[in-house]
Design a protein around this motif. Structure first.
Motif, PDB file in Angstrom:
ATOM      1  N   LEU A  44      26.490   3.990   3.874  1.00  0.00           N
ATOM      2  CA  LEU A  44      25.555   3.369   3.171  1.00  0.00           C
ATOM      3  C   LEU A  44      25.449   4.078   1.761  1.00  0.00           C
ATOM      4  CD1 LEU A  44      22.748   3.334   5.644  1.00  0.00           C
ATOM      5  CD2 LEU A  44      23.722   1.354   4.576  1.00  0.00           C
ATOM      6  N   GLY A  45      25.881   3.039   0.863  1.00  0.00           N
ATOM      7  CA  GLY A  45      25.950   3.586  -0.836  1.00  0.00           C
ATOM      8  C   GLY A  45      24.342   3.841  -1.164  1.00  0.00           C
ATOM      9  N   ARG A  46      24.233   4.239  -2.300  1.00  0.00           N
ATOM     10  CA  ARG A  46      22.855   4.442  -3.045  1.00  0.00           C
ATOM     11  C   ARG A  46      22.074   2.932  -2.924  1.00  0.00           C
ATOM     12  NH1 ARG A  46      18.623   4.576  -4.235  1.00  0.00           N
ATOM     13  NH2 ARG A  46      17.288   5.622  -5.743  1.00  0.00           N
ATOM     14  N   PRO A  47      22.774   2.107  -3.494  1.00  0.00           N
ATOM     15  CA  PRO A  47      22.008   0.811  -3.502  1.00  0.00           C
ATOM     16  C   PRO A  47      21.236   0.221  -2.168  1.00  0.00           C
ATOM     17  CG  PRO A  47      23.754   0.407  -4.872  1.00  0.00           C
ATOM     18  CD  PRO A  47      23.877   1.854  -3.989  1.00  0.00           C
ATOM     19  N   ALA A  48      22.306   0.431  -1.065  1.00  0.00           N
ATOM     20  CA  ALA A  48      22.124   0.164   0.248  1.00  0.00           C
ATOM     21  C   ALA A  48      20.835   0.913   0.829  1.00  0.00           C
ATOM     22  CB  ALA A  48      23.212   0.322   0.977  1.00  0.00           C
ATOM     23  N   ILE A  49      20.799   2.094   0.419  1.00  0.00           N
ATOM     24  CA  ILE A  49      19.758   2.996   1.121  1.00  0.00           C
ATOM     25  C   ILE A  49      18.503   2.561   0.271  1.00  0.00           C
ATOM     26  CG2 ILE A  49      18.890   5.225   1.049  1.00  0.00           C
ATOM     27  CD1 ILE A  49      21.928   6.473   1.062  1.00  0.00           C
ATOM     28  N   GLY A  50      18.370   2.339  -0.845  1.00  0.00           N
ATOM     29  CA  GLY A  50      17.339   1.824  -1.769  1.00  0.00           C
ATOM     30  C   GLY A  50      16.702   0.459  -1.161  1.00  0.00           C
ATOM     31  N   LEU A  51      17.656  -0.344  -0.895  1.00  0.00           N
ATOM     32  CA  LEU A  51      17.408  -1.451  -0.226  1.00  0.00           C
ATOM     33  C   LEU A  51      16.487  -1.505   1.034  1.00  0.00           C
ATOM     34  CD1 LEU A  51      17.226  -4.557  -0.829  1.00  0.00           C
ATOM     35  CD2 LEU A  51      19.610  -4.870   0.298  1.00  0.00           C
ATOM     36  N   LEU A  52      17.455  -0.712   1.829  1.00  0.00           N
ATOM     37  CA  LEU A  52      16.822  -0.459   3.304  1.00  0.00           C
ATOM     38  C   LEU A  52      15.387   0.033   3.285  1.00  0.00           C
ATOM     39  CD1 LEU A  52      19.988   0.620   5.494  1.00  0.00           C
ATOM     40  CD2 LEU A  52      18.409  -1.360   5.961  1.00  0.00           C
ATOM     41  N   ALA A  53      15.219   1.003   2.348  1.00  0.00           N
ATOM     42  CA  ALA A  53      13.954   1.755   2.351  1.00  0.00           C
ATOM     43  C   ALA A  53      13.011   0.680   1.794  1.00  0.00           C
ATOM     44  CB  ALA A  53      13.900   2.964   1.496  1.00  0.00           C
ATOM     45  N   ALA A  54      13.191   0.046   0.757  1.00  0.00           N
ATOM     46  CA  ALA A  54      12.324  -0.825   0.259  1.00  0.00           C
ATOM     47  C   ALA A  54      11.890  -2.071   1.086  1.00  0.00           C
ATOM     48  CB  ALA A  54      12.821  -1.483  -1.159  1.00  0.00           C
ATOM     49  N   ALA A  55      12.960  -2.576   1.715  1.00  0.00           N
ATOM     50  CA  ALA A  55      12.795  -3.685   2.435  1.00  0.00           C
ATOM     51  C   ALA A  55      11.945  -3.277   3.851  1.00  0.00           C
ATOM     52  CB  ALA A  55      14.172  -4.424   3.030  1.00  0.00           C
ATOM     53  N   GLY A  56      12.191  -2.170   4.341  1.00  0.00           N
ATOM     54  CA  GLY A  56      11.630  -1.772   5.473  1.00  0.00           C
ATOM     55  C   GLY A  56      10.055  -1.651   5.118  1.00  0.00           C
ATOM     56  N   LEU A  57       9.684  -0.936   4.049  1.00  0.00           N
ATOM     57  CA  LEU A  57       8.068  -0.913   3.610  1.00  0.00           C
ATOM     58  C   LEU A  57       7.702  -2.386   3.512  1.00  0.00           C
ATOM     59  CD1 LEU A  57       8.519   2.131   1.177  1.00  0.00           C
ATOM     60  CD2 LEU A  57       7.488   2.074   3.736  1.00  0.00           C
ATOM     61  N   ALA A  58       8.274  -3.202   2.870  1.00  0.00           N
ATOM     62  CA  ALA A  58       8.165  -4.831   2.593  1.00  0.00           C
ATOM     63  C   ALA A  58       7.751  -5.365   3.964  1.00  0.00           C
ATOM     64  CB  ALA A  58       8.998  -5.301   1.864  1.00  0.00           C
ATOM     65  N   VAL A  59       8.711  -4.981   5.133  1.00  0.00           N
ATOM     66  CA  VAL A  59       8.397  -5.614   6.335  1.00  0.00           C
ATOM     67  C   VAL A  59       7.129  -5.154   6.972  1.00  0.00           C
ATOM     68  CG1 VAL A  59       9.658  -5.677   8.647  1.00  0.00           C
ATOM     69  CG2 VAL A  59      10.939  -6.441   6.542  1.00  0.00           C
ATOM     70  N   ALA A  60       6.968  -3.529   6.949  1.00  0.00           N
ATOM     71  CA  ALA A  60       5.850  -3.067   7.405  1.00  0.00           C
ATOM     72  C   ALA A  60       4.835  -3.698   6.865  1.00  0.00           C
ATOM     73  CB  ALA A  60       5.950  -1.693   7.037  1.00  0.00           C
ATOM     74  N   ALA A  61       4.766  -3.934   5.571  1.00  0.00           N
ATOM     75  CA  ALA A  61       3.508  -4.438   4.861  1.00  0.00           C
ATOM     76  C   ALA A  61       3.070  -5.881   5.406  1.00  0.00           C
ATOM     77  CB  ALA A  61       3.694  -4.508   3.485  1.00  0.00           C
ATOM     78  N   ALA A  62       4.400  -6.568   5.469  1.00  0.00           N
ATOM     79  CA  ALA A  62       4.255  -8.134   6.116  1.00  0.00           C
ATOM     80  C   ALA A  62       3.570  -8.152   7.313  1.00  0.00           C
ATOM     81  CB  ALA A  62       5.585  -8.768   5.984  1.00  0.00           C
ATOM     82  N   LEU A  63       4.012  -7.475   8.299  1.00  0.00           N
ATOM     83  CA  LEU A  63       3.787  -6.988   9.522  1.00  0.00           C
ATOM     84  C   LEU A  63       1.790  -6.724   9.611  1.00  0.00           C
ATOM     85  CD1 LEU A  63       6.449  -5.292  11.464  1.00  0.00           C
ATOM     86  CD2 LEU A  63       5.534  -7.744  12.053  1.00  0.00           C
ATOM     87  N   ALA A  64       1.645  -5.784   8.840  1.00  0.00           N
ATOM     88  CA  ALA A  64       0.094  -5.294   8.684  1.00  0.00           C
ATOM     89  C   ALA A  64      -0.642  -6.382   8.158  1.00  0.00           C
ATOM     90  CB  ALA A  64       0.131  -4.252   7.673  1.00  0.00           C
ATOM     91  N   LEU A  65      -0.132  -7.371   7.223  1.00  0.00           N
ATOM     92  CA  LEU A  65      -1.003  -8.334   6.905  1.00  0.00           C
ATOM     93  C   LEU A  65      -1.039  -9.430   7.542  1.00  0.00           C
ATOM     94  CD1 LEU A  65       0.108  -7.660   3.029  1.00  0.00           C
ATOM     95  CD2 LEU A  65      -2.138  -7.631   3.806  1.00  0.00           C
ATOM     96  N   SER A  66       0.160  -9.668   8.452  1.00  0.00           N
ATOM     97  CA  SER A  66      -0.126 -11.224   9.131  1.00  0.00           C
ATOM     98  C   SER A  66      -1.336 -11.255  10.003  1.00  0.00           C
ATOM     99  CB  SER A  66       1.046 -10.901  10.315  1.00  0.00           C
ATOM    100  OG  SER A  66       1.112 -12.004  10.903  1.00  0.00           O
ATOM    101  N   PRO A  67      -1.791 -12.446  10.107  1.00  0.00           N
ATOM    102  CA  PRO A  67      -3.224 -12.567  10.636  1.00  0.00           C
ATOM    103  C   PRO A  67      -2.942 -12.570  12.209  1.00  0.00           C
ATOM    104  CG  PRO A  67      -2.394 -14.596   9.852  1.00  0.00           C
ATOM    105  CD  PRO A  67      -1.207 -13.542   9.274  1.00  0.00           C
ATOM    106  N   VAL A  68      -1.957 -13.304  12.654  1.00  0.00           N
ATOM    107  CA  VAL A  68      -1.637 -12.983  14.196  1.00  0.00           C
ATOM    108  C   VAL A  68      -0.197 -12.615  14.440  1.00  0.00           C
ATOM    109  CG1 VAL A  68      -1.424 -14.409  16.329  1.00  0.00           C
ATOM    110  CG2 VAL A  68      -2.928 -15.012  14.561  1.00  0.00           C
ATOM    111  N   LEU A  69      -0.030 -11.805  15.521  1.00  0.00           N
ATOM    112  CA  LEU A  69       1.279 -11.238  16.010  1.00  0.00           C
ATOM    113  C   LEU A  69       1.387 -11.588  17.416  1.00  0.00           C
ATOM    114  CD1 LEU A  69       1.610  -7.922  14.143  1.00  0.00           C
ATOM    115  CD2 LEU A  69       2.706  -9.812  13.714  1.00  0.00           C
ATOM    116  N   ASP A  70       2.529 -11.979  18.021  1.00  0.00           N
ATOM    117  CA  ASP A  70       2.572 -12.118  19.344  1.00  0.00           C
ATOM    118  C   ASP A  70       3.291 -11.319  19.988  1.00  0.00           C
ATOM    119  OD1 ASP A  70       5.142 -12.866  18.966  1.00  0.00           O
ATOM    120  OD2 ASP A  70       5.301 -15.100  18.835  1.00  0.00           O
ATOM    121  N   GLY A  71       4.095 -10.272  19.540  1.00  0.00           N
ATOM    122  CA  GLY A  71       4.497  -9.382  19.824  1.00  0.00           C
ATOM    123  C   GLY A  71       6.184  -9.307  19.943  1.00  0.00           C
TER     124      GLY A  71
END
Lengths: 218, 416
Positions: B65-92
């Protein structure tokens, strides 16, 4: 081994994969392409390389029914059965199987062009080997593009995986076993996924299974 | 931590959460999975500038994993976490798909050969297709498997034909490069003009689009430059030209469709068009265009968690701020991203620049239209957001605005 024989065996295997339908389609397609491409892998690699597509076929043969049985032991959940067409078929002169055969026929000149004009690995003169891998891959790609069910997608993935693994062997020659295995694993993985989904999303009886209509009758 | 370890964190935590959280009635905790994966990505040590190289001279070498890939994975991971937390409904079930796609995207970013790259793309598309078709069976979602899967298959097929970097420009290189660029274009939705994605987006919930918008598409945009750099010299320009042309045509068409669709479905259209513009920026073959692509990717990592979901009471203002960040008015992040891509496109060719200008103008009007649309637009849900959700919404929206104040520094911080 004769290049004509290699390409002919692969041609038959790929055509079987293009025609395979029903709940054993992934297994049948994996077996047909695996057997069809084994001579090509044997010609450029050796016995270990030839064993890869064959073992992929055997693994698919085991993984499909096994995962289905396993899933059937669990409580069924609502969901789309892999054999149920996602889109209702339009009435037409030709059915989906005919369209796939037509796509395979179109793939013939494309694979021939590749085998005659593209030099892969150290087998510049092994046109039959390159044709075998290219034609099988094209048939897998056509199955993906023309798919109507999840099972069709799984068949396409399995064929592309086995063909991709053999293409890599053609490119790298003996010693590329690891990469070829990685790609060929797509076949059992696709079979296992299709089997699992069929088991989990069962609807009493599986469409396409022989005798289903008779059993469904009260 | 190794790349395989990060992929393992995505996969194991995704499967574990999908099995466990519904049983203990804690589906809302699904955000923990991507947050854990983001943290694990930061533990990977790397010194290389980029994740890998194209070329089949090596077999499956060590994943790095190069530096850009690590940064992207970390940023995307946090963005996905925020998207899940902001989702009105989750089915699991979303978290299972996210875990699989996250693991596959980690392998895709760590791949050093097109073969592993293609295999990872196949796995990501397979997980995505099964989830999408199961969630909303229809032609749009089936097309994800058909067209997206064909794209992944093309990259797998390309692996055997892509010659090592120093090779000659011969039919084999042409075939390999063509398959590679066709595969990437299909997976990014550039072929057929974002059609398969738009069709899927119309029938899916916002949370189901998250794996593509926040994980797979950014990874494809970022790595397309790496793949291009690994091709033989004569193959790099055609590869980039195809990405440029398809990206610009898709961005213009997508932006035009975004103007005409209802506000509830507008963000999906805008993100498809913007990511096509980002792909075009990569295809400009100029550093400035590629910087613009990275800023566009970052903009959507920050706005998608809010805007992918339907409008709901309590998040209206936050959504407007997020839309403001996407308008393209200076100094919003979308402005910088699109402006840099525009500069890159003009540097590549005046015609490309004119096409990019049209796409940017259409995107501006589409975003302004969404910004000024009345609240309670079609697609709104009646589920009011709680206090924590509202604060998280503000944090995400303000971060998106803040990105516009220092876009280059932010891109450098994330991508190295």
């Amino acid at each position: 081994m004769s290049q004509f024989l290699i390409s002919s065996v692969a041609l038959v295997g790929a055509l079987v994969a293009a025609l395979a339908d029903g709940h054993r389609a992934v297994v049948l397609a994996s077996a047909a392409v695996g057997v069809g491409l084994a001579p090509a892998a044997l010609a450029v690699g050796g016995a270990p390389e030839a064993a890869v597509p064959l073992l992929a076929a055997v693994a698919a043969l085991l993984a499909g029914p096994l995962s289905r049985r396993l899933a059937e032991r669990l409580p069924g959940v609502p969901g789309l059965h892999p054999l149920v067409p996602v889109v209702s078929p339009r009435g037409g002169l030709f059915g989906p199987r005919s369209v796939r055969v037509a796509a395979a026929v179109l793939a013939l000149p494309a694979a021939s062009w590749v085998s005659l004009n593209v030099e892969v690995g150290g087998v510049a003169t092994a046109h039959g080997v390159i044709f075998a891998a290219a034609f099988s891959w094209l048939v897998g790609a056509a199955r993906l593009l023309l798919s109507r069910t999840v099972e069709d997608l799984a068949v396409g993935a399995a064929v592309v995986g086995v063909a991709g693994g053999v293409s890599w062997t053609v490119q790298e020659g003996p010693g590329a076993l690891g990469a070829a295995v990685l790609l060929a694993v797509l076949a059992p993985a696709a079979a296992a996924t299709a089997g699992w989904l069929a088991g989990r999303h069962r609807r009493g009886l599986t469409p396409g299974r022989p005798g289903a209509a008779a059993k469904a009758a009260p | 931590m190794t790349p395989l370890g990060v992929a393992g964190v995505w996969l194991v935590s995704g499967i574990g959460s999908a099995l466990l959280l519904p049983r203990v009635r804690r589906r809302r905790l699904a955000w923990v999975v991507p947050a854990l994966a983001a943290a694990s990505a930061l533990l990977v040590g790397s010194t290389s500038a980029w994740s890998g190289r194209a070329g089949s001279g090596e077999t499956v070498s060590a994943l790095t994993l190069g530096r850009p890939a690590i940064g992207l994975l970390a940023a995307a991971g946090l963005a996905v976490a925020a998207a899940l937390a902001l989702s009105p409904v989750l089915d699991g079930g979303e978290v299972l798909c996210l875990g699989m796609v996250g693991a596959a995207v980690t392998l895709l970013l760590a791949a050093s050969t097109p073969l592993v790259y293609g295999l990872a793309a196949c796995l990501a598309l397979a997980a995505l297709s099964i989830r999408w078709i199961g969630a909303a069976p229809g032609p749009g979602t089936l097309a994800a498997g058909r067209v997206g899967g064909l794209g992944a298959a093309a990259v797998v097929g390309a692996a055997a034909f892509v010659p090592p970097a120093g090779g000659a420009f011969e039919p084999r290189a042409v075939l390999g490069g063509s398959l590679l660029v066709a595969g990437i274009a299909a997976m990014l939705g550039l072929v057929p003009l974002g059609g398969w994605l738009a069709g899927a987006a119309a029938s899916l919930r916002g949370i189901d689009l998250v794996p593509w918008v926040l994980l797979l598409a950014p990874a494809l945009v970022v790595t397309s430059g790496v793949l291009s750099a690994g091709l033989v010299v004569g193959g790099q320009i055609p590869f980039n030209n195809v990405l440029l042309v398809l990206g610009l045509v898709s961005a213009t068409y997508g932006a035009f469709r975004a103007l005409r669709c209802d506000p509830g479905a507008r963000y999906a259209r805008v993100v498809i068009a913007d990511l096509a513009l980002a792909a075009a920026g990569t295809g400009t073959y100029h550093a400035i265009g590629r910087s613009g692509s990275l800023v566009i990717v970052l903009s959507h990592l920050l706005t998608a968690p809010l805007l992918l979901h339907p409008a709901r009471p309590g998040l209206g203002r936050q959504r407007r701020v997020a839309w403001l960040a996407l308008t393209g008015v200076p100094p919003t992040p979308a402005f910088w991203g699109r402006f840099l891509v525009l500069l890159g496109a003009f540097a590549a060719s005046p015609l490309a620049g004119a096409a990019a200008l049209l796409a940017v103008a259409l995107l501006f009007f589409a975003s302004v239209g969404a910004l000024t649309a009345p609240e309670g637009a079609p697609g709104a849900t009646g589920l009011a957001a709680g206090r924590a959700t509202r604060w998280l919404g503000w944090a995400v929206a303000l971060l998106a605005i803040a990105l516009g104040l220092a876009p280059q520094a932010a891109a450098r911080a994330v991508f190295g």
